[in-house]
Scaffold this active site. Sequence first.
Site, short mmCIF file in Angstrom:
data_model
loop_
_atom_site.label_atom_id
_atom_site.label_comp_id
_atom_site.label_asym_id
_atom_site.label_seq_id
_atom_site.Cartn_x
_atom_site.Cartn_y
_atom_site.Cartn_z
N GLY A 10 0.81 -1.22 0.00
CA GLY A 10 0.00 0.00 0.00
C GLY A 10 0.83 1.25 0.00
N ALA A 11 1.99 1.20 -0.62
CA ALA A 11 2.91 2.32 -0.57
C ALA A 11 2.40 3.55 -1.31
CB ALA A 11 4.26 1.90 -1.15
N GLY A 13 -0.74 4.71 -1.20
CA GLY A 13 -1.85 5.34 -0.51
C GLY A 13 -1.38 6.49 0.38
N THR A 15 -1.51 6.85 3.86
CA THR A 15 -0.69 6.37 4.98
C THR A 15 0.56 5.69 4.46
OG1 THR A 15 -2.63 6.11 6.41
CG2 THR A 15 -0.64 4.90 7.01
N GLY A 16 0.41 4.83 3.45
CA GLY A 16 1.56 4.15 2.89
C GLY A 16 2.59 5.12 2.34
N LYS A 42 1.80 2.18 -13.30
CA LYS A 42 1.03 3.35 -12.90
C LYS A 42 1.97 4.46 -12.42
CE LYS A 42 -3.43 1.33 -11.98
NZ LYS A 42 -4.58 1.33 -11.08
N LYS A 125 -10.12 -5.57 11.88
CA LYS A 125 -8.68 -5.59 12.09
C LYS A 125 -8.30 -6.59 13.18
CE LYS A 125 -8.12 -0.75 10.67
NZ LYS A 125 -7.14 -0.85 9.59
#
Length: 358
Positions: A10-11, A13, A15-16, A42, A125
């Site tokens: 998720g780098a 995003g 937070t990522g 991308k 979670k």
Amino acid sequence: MSRTRVMLVGAAGETGGSIANGLLENPNFEVHALVRPRSVQKPAITALQDRGVQIRKGDLKGPEESLIDVLTGIDVVISCVGPAEQQDQIPLAKAAKSAGVQRFVPCGFITVAPPGGIMWLRDEKETVYNHIKQLRLPYTIIDVGWWYQLSYPRLGSGRTDYAMTTANNEIVGDGNTPVALTDLRDIGRYVAKIIVDDRTLNKMVFAYNTVLSQNEIYDLLEEISEEKVQRNYIPEEGIYTRVLAARQSSETYPFDPVKFIPRYLAENQLSWGIRGDNHPDYAKYLGYLTSKDLYPDFRPHDFKEYLETVVRGTAKGVYTDRYISKAQQRFFPRSESSDSLYTRIFPRTESSDSLYAR
């Protein structure tokens, strides 16, 4: 001294991206990103490559053997998957265990809340956390409070619209409940410290910058902007009514994460706004270590200084694919399955490509 090899899921995003920044600033980390094969070209991914992130192709829904191959040689896995993808971390955790990963950081990164019926997303979670513990996989759970970038209301002049995701014009309860806040830009800086700290292994950590009530935030914004902000108080009984209605509605759906978003939003307001869960004292009660105790010399971004940049027009917004509608001025236009309220927490994106965290 060898560098710590970190795999980010998720780098691209919000937070990522903060975590990627925090790791790339430190030469002791070798940063990798897990990306689905179709997403490698991308722009957001190529931008990460240009900054030195090594891309490894993989799919959380693919064969476990392929995930093991991708994680081989990785020291730390950090997951920043989307709300609808929490359960996808289970095969990732299994693969991490098989690959000999030394620390797994599941997708926490939300406000503090107790497990068991307060917040549906927290319980999603928690299912992952329990599975990690059953595997006896070394872990660290990190929560970060409420972002500066989502905490303040809209100004009537529209001066802050460029940086906002929604009008954010509701005050929960009487507005005096203290809430822990963190600048999105500091999350990665905290993570870079936490994941190499032996004290945080197999622990929960609450990383936060400051504690303010909604009324205090409104007061501060009025002082800086010299504008009066309308205060739209939603009484406690109104929040409970929202929660009850959202829970009843969600239970009638076939499982569809998008349709659970009203429930999450209502439960989130109940948790931090009425119950006061998102507070360092309660975090400690639940067993968290706190960033203030762990890293007393850490210098976070100052909240007032951040608001000053917002008012000046120099702040960087979050979820910049969203904008305040000129026609309505307070809401975003409906787009596919996301509407104006939903985009505050779950902006429309191609799930699992950017793998956004919240």
